[in-house]
Write a protein that holds these residues in place. Structure first.
Motif, PDB file in Angstrom:
ATOM      1  N   TYR A 166       1.019  -0.911   0.169  1.00 57.87           N
ATOM      2  CA  TYR A 166       0.097   0.103   0.241  1.00 57.87           C
ATOM      3  C   TYR A 166       0.705   1.035   0.099  1.00 57.87           C
ATOM      4  CZ  TYR A 166      -3.514  -3.386   1.184  1.00 57.87           C
ATOM      5  OH  TYR A 166      -4.548  -4.716   1.186  1.00 57.87           O
ATOM      6  N   LEU A 167       2.097   1.326   0.689  1.00 61.79           N
ATOM      7  CA  LEU A 167       2.937   2.096   0.522  1.00 61.79           C
ATOM      8  C   LEU A 167       4.141   2.539  -0.959  1.00 61.79           C
ATOM      9  CD1 LEU A 167       4.451   1.944   4.729  1.00 61.79           C
ATOM     10  CD2 LEU A 167       2.565   3.259   3.798  1.00 61.79           C
ATOM     11  N   ARG A 168       3.692   1.502  -1.203  1.00 64.04           N
ATOM     12  CA  ARG A 168       4.224   1.111  -2.790  1.00 64.04           C
ATOM     13  C   ARG A 168       3.484   2.202  -3.685  1.00 64.04           C
ATOM     14  NH1 ARG A 168       6.110  -4.246  -1.391  1.00 64.04           N
ATOM     15  NH2 ARG A 168       7.759  -4.510  -0.733  1.00 64.04           N
ATOM     16  N   SER A 169       1.827   2.250  -3.679  1.00 60.97           N
ATOM     17  CA  SER A 169       1.414   2.223  -4.590  1.00 60.97           C
ATOM     18  C   SER A 169       0.782   3.612  -4.225  1.00 60.97           C
ATOM     19  CB  SER A 169      -0.186   1.430  -4.779  1.00 60.97           C
ATOM     20  OG  SER A 169      -0.325   0.842  -3.543  1.00 60.97           O
ATOM     21  N   SER A 170       1.341   4.744  -3.124  1.00 60.42           N
ATOM     22  CA  SER A 170       0.787   5.401  -2.881  1.00 60.42           C
ATOM     23  C   SER A 170       2.471   6.877  -2.366  1.00 60.42           C
ATOM     24  CB  SER A 170       0.671   5.791  -0.809  1.00 60.42           C
ATOM     25  OG  SER A 170      -0.529   4.927  -1.245  1.00 60.42           O
ATOM     26  N   ASN A 171       1.553   7.716  -2.738  1.00 61.02           N
ATOM     27  CA  ASN A 171       3.041   8.573  -3.029  1.00 61.02           C
ATOM     28  C   ASN A 171       3.364   9.783  -1.471  1.00 61.02           C
ATOM     29  OD1 ASN A 171       0.501   9.326  -6.143  1.00 61.02           O
ATOM     30  ND2 ASN A 171       3.442   9.069  -6.081  1.00 61.02           N
ATOM     31  N   VAL A 172       2.492   9.970  -0.802  1.00 56.14           N
ATOM     32  CA  VAL A 172       2.340  11.240  -0.086  1.00 56.14           C
ATOM     33  C   VAL A 172       1.851  10.490   1.533  1.00 56.14           C
ATOM     34  CG1 VAL A 172       1.642  13.125   1.362  1.00 56.14           C
ATOM     35  CG2 VAL A 172       2.111  13.082  -0.800  1.00 56.14           C
ATOM     36  N   PHE A 173       2.686  10.635   2.295  1.00 53.18           N
ATOM     37  CA  PHE A 173       1.298   9.594   3.654  1.00 53.18           C
ATOM     38  C   PHE A 173       1.353  11.206   4.819  1.00 53.18           C
ATOM     39  CE2 PHE A 173       1.960   7.941   7.369  1.00 53.18           C
ATOM     40  CZ  PHE A 173       0.986   6.927   7.683  1.00 53.18           C
ATOM     41  N   VAL A 174       0.283  10.451   5.183  1.00 58.89           N
ATOM     42  CA  VAL A 174      -0.781  11.887   6.184  1.00 58.89           C
ATOM     43  C   VAL A 174      -0.752  11.174   7.757  1.00 58.89           C
ATOM     44  CG1 VAL A 174      -2.288  13.034   6.507  1.00 58.89           C
ATOM     45  CG2 VAL A 174      -1.551  12.614   3.963  1.00 58.89           C
ATOM     46  N   LEU A 175      -0.495  12.175   8.906  1.00 57.84           N
ATOM     47  CA  LEU A 175      -1.318  10.905   9.693  1.00 57.84           C
ATOM     48  C   LEU A 175      -0.990  12.277  10.788  1.00 57.84           C
ATOM     49  CD1 LEU A 175      -1.473   8.867  12.080  1.00 57.84           C
ATOM     50  CD2 LEU A 175       0.676   9.037  12.440  1.00 57.84           C
ATOM     51  N   PRO A 176      -2.583  13.134  10.959  1.00 59.05           N
ATOM     52  CA  PRO A 176      -2.581  14.614  11.341  1.00 59.05           C
ATOM     53  C   PRO A 176      -3.653  13.990  13.346  1.00 59.05           C
ATOM     54  CG  PRO A 176      -4.317  13.602  10.174  1.00 59.05           C
ATOM     55  CD  PRO A 176      -3.384  12.612  10.025  1.00 59.05           C
TER      56      PRO A 176
END
Length: 370
Positions: free
Chosen positions: A267-277
């Motif tokens: 899932y991380l490989r297919s994503s561009n930006v990680f968000v944790l608010p």
């Protein structure tokens, strides 16, 4: 060689946060016993030579009778096993494990504060009522341990200001670290459209999920093709979010919920930006894993989260509980996709320098003198 006992809030904790440390200890010839309230990870632990014991411990909720039973049960196990070292992680294992270990004076006790939890993250009547009790319990637990590990300086300073612990009895860790080989840098170009944002966390309010949803609503109006994803398990927690609520968001078209997984890497490989608010963390493991795989980070300028980001270099920091600021930060990557590769590479560099799990574990083992 030492007999080492671990106490954690749920058995998957060993797989998600402590696996590299446990493997290292077994490899070094130490005898390792793992305690947890459920047996989900028992087979995996046993396969590497770890002895598993299931214990009666409820990680959430407050039932005095059950909690007293938990302490007596832990004390009996410690007396029977006679470990050289007891190492406790998270709130209830720290509070109850430390008190239980007092029954064996020769056992050395190490506690790890992985975050402050529900009591310290709000101002409801229940939280206000519990705070003095929890503070007293922490103070007692810390009096009878050799050292306390903290995952960020803010938590340490708070506990010190409250008079719960002496500074010279503490060590700050860079979280639980991340395995840089397992979470390898993704060589794929990350700036291709449409951009995909991902949040990986337990589905609870305190992770900033409501703010994430509202930011998604703002962005979807202007950028309908942007993918905004949510991955993680539902949880029994005072701030848990229901499955019905998440389904409603999906039907609205705001986010794509990906469910729960035992391996976040695809899932991380297919994503561009990680968000944790998130509202507050110890040090979020999910962010470390995303950094190791070369994702830029958008997270809150709050304890535990702010340590992972150098604003403008490997990501962006936003005020806590601000959906508008979160949407603005996420929009920067949509408008300036070149930032994704540049900041993502910096994330990997910081992970290698600061969060390498073998460096973190070396500090833990040297502190324990094992």
């Amino acid at each position: 060689m030492a007999k080492i006992m671990f106490i954690v809030p749920y058995s998957k904790y060993y797989l998600n946060f402590s696996w590299d440390l446990i493997e290292s200890l077994v490899h070094d010839g130490h005898s390792v016993t793992a305690l947890a309230p459920d047996s989900v990870a028992e087979g995996t632990l046993s396969a590497v030579g770890v002895r598993f014991i299931q214990i009666p411990l409820k990680n959430t909720g407050l039932n005095p009778f059950y909690d007293i039973l938990s302490i007596f049960h832990l004390a009996r196990i410690i007396r029977n096993e006679l470990p050289d070292i007891v190492s406790c992680y998270s709130i209830k294992p720290v509070l109850y494990g430390a008190l239980a270990a007092r029954t064996i004076r020769t056992t050395r006790v190490f506690l790890t504060v992985t975050g402050l939890g529900y009591v310290f993250t709000g101002f409801t009547w229940k939280q206000r009522l519990l705070t003095p009790l929890v503070n007293t319990w922490y103070r007692l637990a810390f009096q009878h341990c050799e050292r306390v590990f903290f995952e960020n300086p803010d938590d340490l300073h708070l506990f010190n200001r409250l008079g719960l612990i002496q500074q010279d009895k503490t060590t700050i860790l860079n979280g639980s670290g991340v395995n840089l080989d397992k979470f390898a840098m993704n060589p794929k170009v990350r700036s291709k459209a449409p951009i995909t944002f991902i949040l990986v966390a337990r589905i609870i309010k305190d992770k900033g999920i409501y703010e994430y949803i509202e930011a998604a609503r703002i962005l979807k109006i202007k950028y309908p093709h942007v993918s905004i994803q949510l991955l993680g398990p539902f949880d029994h927690n005072p701030t848990s979010i229901s499955k019905a609520q998440v389904k409603e968001w999906m039907n609205e078209g705001v986010i794509r919920y990906l469910g729960e997984t035992t391996d976040v890497r695809p899932y991380l490989r297919s994503s561009n930006v990680f968000v944790l608010p998130s509202y507050r963390e110890g040090t979020p493991k999910s962010v470390l894993e995303a950094m190791a795989m070369g994702l830029p980070i958008v997270t809150t300028d709050t304890p535990g989260c702010r340590e992972t980001v150098i604003h403008g270099r490997n990501g962006l920091l936003v005020p806590v509980k601000s959906s508008k600021a979160l949407a603005d930060a996420m929009e920067q990557f949509i408008l300036n996709p070149y930032m994704i590769e540049i900041m993502g590479a910096c994330s990997r560099e910081i992970a290698e320098y600061k969060y390498d799990v073998f460096k973190v574990n070396a500090l833990i083992k040297s502190t324990m003198q094992i």
